[in-house]
Design an enzyme around this catalytic site. Structure first.
Site, PDB file in Angstrom:
ATOM      1  N   ALA A  39       0.848  -1.200   0.000  1.00  0.00           N
ATOM      2  CA  ALA A  39       0.000   0.000   0.000  1.00  0.00           C
ATOM      3  C   ALA A  39       0.881   1.247   0.000  1.00  0.00           C
ATOM      4  CB  ALA A  39      -0.895   0.003   1.227  1.00  0.00           C
ATOM      5  N   GLY A  42       2.955   5.526   2.927  1.00  0.00           N
ATOM      6  CA  GLY A  42       3.960   5.592   3.994  1.00  0.00           C
ATOM      7  C   GLY A  42       3.373   5.459   5.388  1.00  0.00           C
ATOM      8  N   SER A 147      10.881   7.058   8.545  1.00  0.00           N
ATOM      9  CA  SER A 147      11.404   6.688   9.862  1.00  0.00           C
ATOM     10  C   SER A 147      10.601   5.540  10.449  1.00  0.00           C
ATOM     11  CB  SER A 147      11.324   7.904  10.798  1.00  0.00           C
ATOM     12  OG  SER A 147       9.974   8.292  10.972  1.00  0.00           O
ATOM     13  N   GLU A 189      -1.708  11.532  21.827  1.00  0.00           N
ATOM     14  CA  GLU A 189      -2.853  11.285  20.932  1.00  0.00           C
ATOM     15  C   GLU A 189      -3.430   9.887  21.177  1.00  0.00           C
ATOM     16  OE1 GLU A 189      -1.825  12.080  16.838  1.00  0.00           O
ATOM     17  OE2 GLU A 189      -1.490  14.212  17.204  1.00  0.00           O
ATOM     18  N   GLY A 269       9.919   8.597  20.372  1.00  0.00           N
ATOM     19  CA  GLY A 269      10.549   9.233  19.223  1.00  0.00           C
ATOM     20  C   GLY A 269      10.700   8.270  18.066  1.00  0.00           C
ATOM     21  N   LEU A 317       7.505  15.442  10.316  1.00  0.00           N
ATOM     22  CA  LEU A 317       6.122  15.740   9.976  1.00  0.00           C
ATOM     23  C   LEU A 317       5.902  15.490   8.496  1.00  0.00           C
ATOM     24  CD1 LEU A 317       5.965  19.167  11.864  1.00  0.00           C
ATOM     25  CD2 LEU A 317       5.020  16.987  12.658  1.00  0.00           C
ATOM     26  N   HIS A 442     -17.669  36.753  11.995  1.00  0.00           N
ATOM     27  CA  HIS A 442     -18.210  36.585  13.344  1.00  0.00           C
ATOM     28  C   HIS A 442     -19.468  35.738  13.273  1.00  0.00           C
ATOM     29  CE1 HIS A 442     -19.249  37.457  17.466  1.00  0.00           C
ATOM     30  NE2 HIS A 442     -20.467  37.788  17.067  1.00  0.00           N
TER      31      HIS A 442
END
Ligand code: NAD
Length: 463
Positions: A39, A42, A147, A189, A269, A317, A442
């Protein structure tokens, strides 16, 4: 044996690699992309950002149905959890988006290879899959291999009870007690997901604070909120080992009693993916921590070999990798291409969200930059009141002499969406006065940004 020749061969089909491939074809290059997983997408798409956001969304709705809807006058009877359906929804989302990337590669006529890519020499790459092997030649090679979760000495993940974010995205039942090692984005998270679904969650963090790199004041405020939500924290706690004992895991840390839980999430990490890439054969050097070393044009020490994204370090990121991928191939094709690292936002998708772009107060103080600060609390924002979510604030930092916005930090509802305005402002070199004079609809949460900009000059209107 077949040897195809390309202008550019990219190793890695994650956000860095596939986006670079698309941009390179737009610029007229003949591109191949090698991805060892079947797939595309990543870590981010398959076992990171996307599945975690799916579970964050579902678990948030579950918690709201149980605890908040009644305050809106909405009765839902007894709320129950169907974890299998929640997981199926997450998996379906991943499949759809991954197929979408596949479609994009096809549409852009990018040659896709499923297999492990390895440099034989600069400009020569082999792709292996089982006992099949092909060779490719390329004018340029781009390493975008990403990573993997970093390990901790003393901890042997068993791929089940003691695992990484990959396992924590797919537990088949809600843990009774989840022990999270590391109070970074992943720990907070996924810790939030399982707490909302009913687990007791204990976070063990080595430092004296959470979310290193984020604004210290907002991280402190977030810590109080997470504690109120029921997450337990042990700060200043260096975990030294974790092992499985029957149905339980035992986590040991320096100077503390061992902790016991039924699941352990190791979130300390990430480390670069450089295994078996043929870096030595090609003459690609890595730094002390194993990241591929590059110059300001993403060129490695080997002629014609470039690298971007997590594998070169910096902020890990997806969108940073995308920007680097685009800049790198634009440089190859046109001689120009640039990434403004001060305008790359960083978001942690807890509730409330925490988002940041540009410099923190600590960074400005360390660099000796004089700045003015404006802050505006969501409790004074009408839309936040209507949402029933008034936690947090927007903090804006502007250069004391020029008023140029240097950093914006947000803790609060939809902070991850709100930060986009601040990123654009920094990219365009805007002043806080520019933002303060821009009309904001607003009632919206974005008005808190305008008010924070006004507050830089001491003239916020609603506090
Ligand atoms: P992190 O580096 O953000 O946090 C890891 C934490 O583990 C640190 O606070 C560190 O002090 C702590 N730690 C290290 N060794 C320890 C020990 N022995 N005992 C106790 N604590 C220890 O790592 P992460 O949360 O695993 O995330 C990895 C990367 O992925 C980060 O670069 C992150 O930015 C990125 N990521 C981003 C998002 C997002 O943007 N929303 C989401 C997930 C991951």
């Amino acid at each position: 044996m077949e040897t195809a020749r390309h202008d550019l061969v990219i190793l890695g089909g994650g956000p860095g690699g596939y986006v670079a491939a698309i941009r390179a074809t737009q610029l007229g290059m003949n591109v191949a992309c090698i991805e060892q997983e079947s797939a595309l997408g990543g870590t981010c798409l398959r076992v990171g950002c996307i599945p975690s956001k799916a579970l964050l969304e579902s678990s948030e709705r579950y918690e709201q149905a149980r605890e908040e809807l009644a305050t809106h006058g909405v009765g839902v009877g007894e709320v129950s959890l169907d974890l299998a359906t929640m997981m199926k929804r997450k998996d379906k989302l991943v499949t759809i988006l991954s197929k979408g990337v596949e479609g994009l590669l096809k549409k852009n006529k990018i040659t896709r290879h499923v297999g492990h890519g390895r440099l034989l020499a600069p400009g020569r790459i082999e792709v292996t899959r089982g006992d099949q092997r092909i060779e490719l030649e390329a004018a340029h090679v781009l390493l975008a291999t990403g990573s993997k979760s970093a390990g901790l000495p003393g901890i042997e993940p068993d791929g089940d009870r003691i695992g990484t974010s990959t396992e924590a995205l797919s537990y088949s039942e809600v843990p009774e007690h989840l022990i999270v090692i590391g109070a970074g984005a992943i720990g907070l998270e996924l810790g939030s997901v399982w707490r909302r679904l009913g687990a007791k969650v204990t976070v063990l963090e080595y430092l004296g604070r959470i979310l290193l790199g984020m604004d210290a004041e907002l991280a402190g405020e977030a810590l109080k909120v997470f504690k109120r939500q029921g997450m337990q924290f042990l700060l200043g706690c260096r975990v030294t080992s974790a092992r499985v004992e029957g149905e339980q895991c035992v986590v040991e840390s320096a100077g503390n009693e061992p902790r016991r839980g039924d699941r352990v999430l190791v979130a300390v990490g990430r480390a670069p993916n450089t295994d078996d890439l043929g870096l030595e054969a090609a003459g690609v050097r890595t730094d002390r921590k194993g990241f591929v070393s590059v110059d300001e044009h993403f060129a490695t020490s080997a002629a014609g070999v470039y690298a971007i994204g997590d594998v070169i370090g910096g902020a890990m990121l997806a969108h940073k990798a995308e920007e680097e991928g685009v800049a790198c191939v634009e440089q190859l094709a046109t001689g120009y291409g640039h990434v403004n690292y001060d305008a790359i936002p960083n978001v942690v998708y807890t509730e409330p969200e925490i988002a940041s772009v540009g410099k923190t107060e600590a960074e400005l103080q360390e660099a000796g930059v004089e700045y003015r600060k404006g802050a505006f609390p969501f409790v004074a924002n009408g839309r936040a009141r209507a949402l029933g979510n008034t936690t947090g604030q927007v903090k804006m930092l502007a250069d004391a002499a020029t008023d140029r916005i240097l950093g914006v930090h947000i803790l609060g509802p939809r902070a991850g969406d709100l930060i986009a305005e601040a990123a654009v402002a920094i990219e365009l070199g805007a002043s806080s006065e520019d933002l303060a004079r821009s009309s904001h609809a607003h009632p919206t949460l974005a008005e808190a940004l305008k008010e924070a900009a006004l507050a830089v000059d001491g003239r916020a209107l609603h506090v």
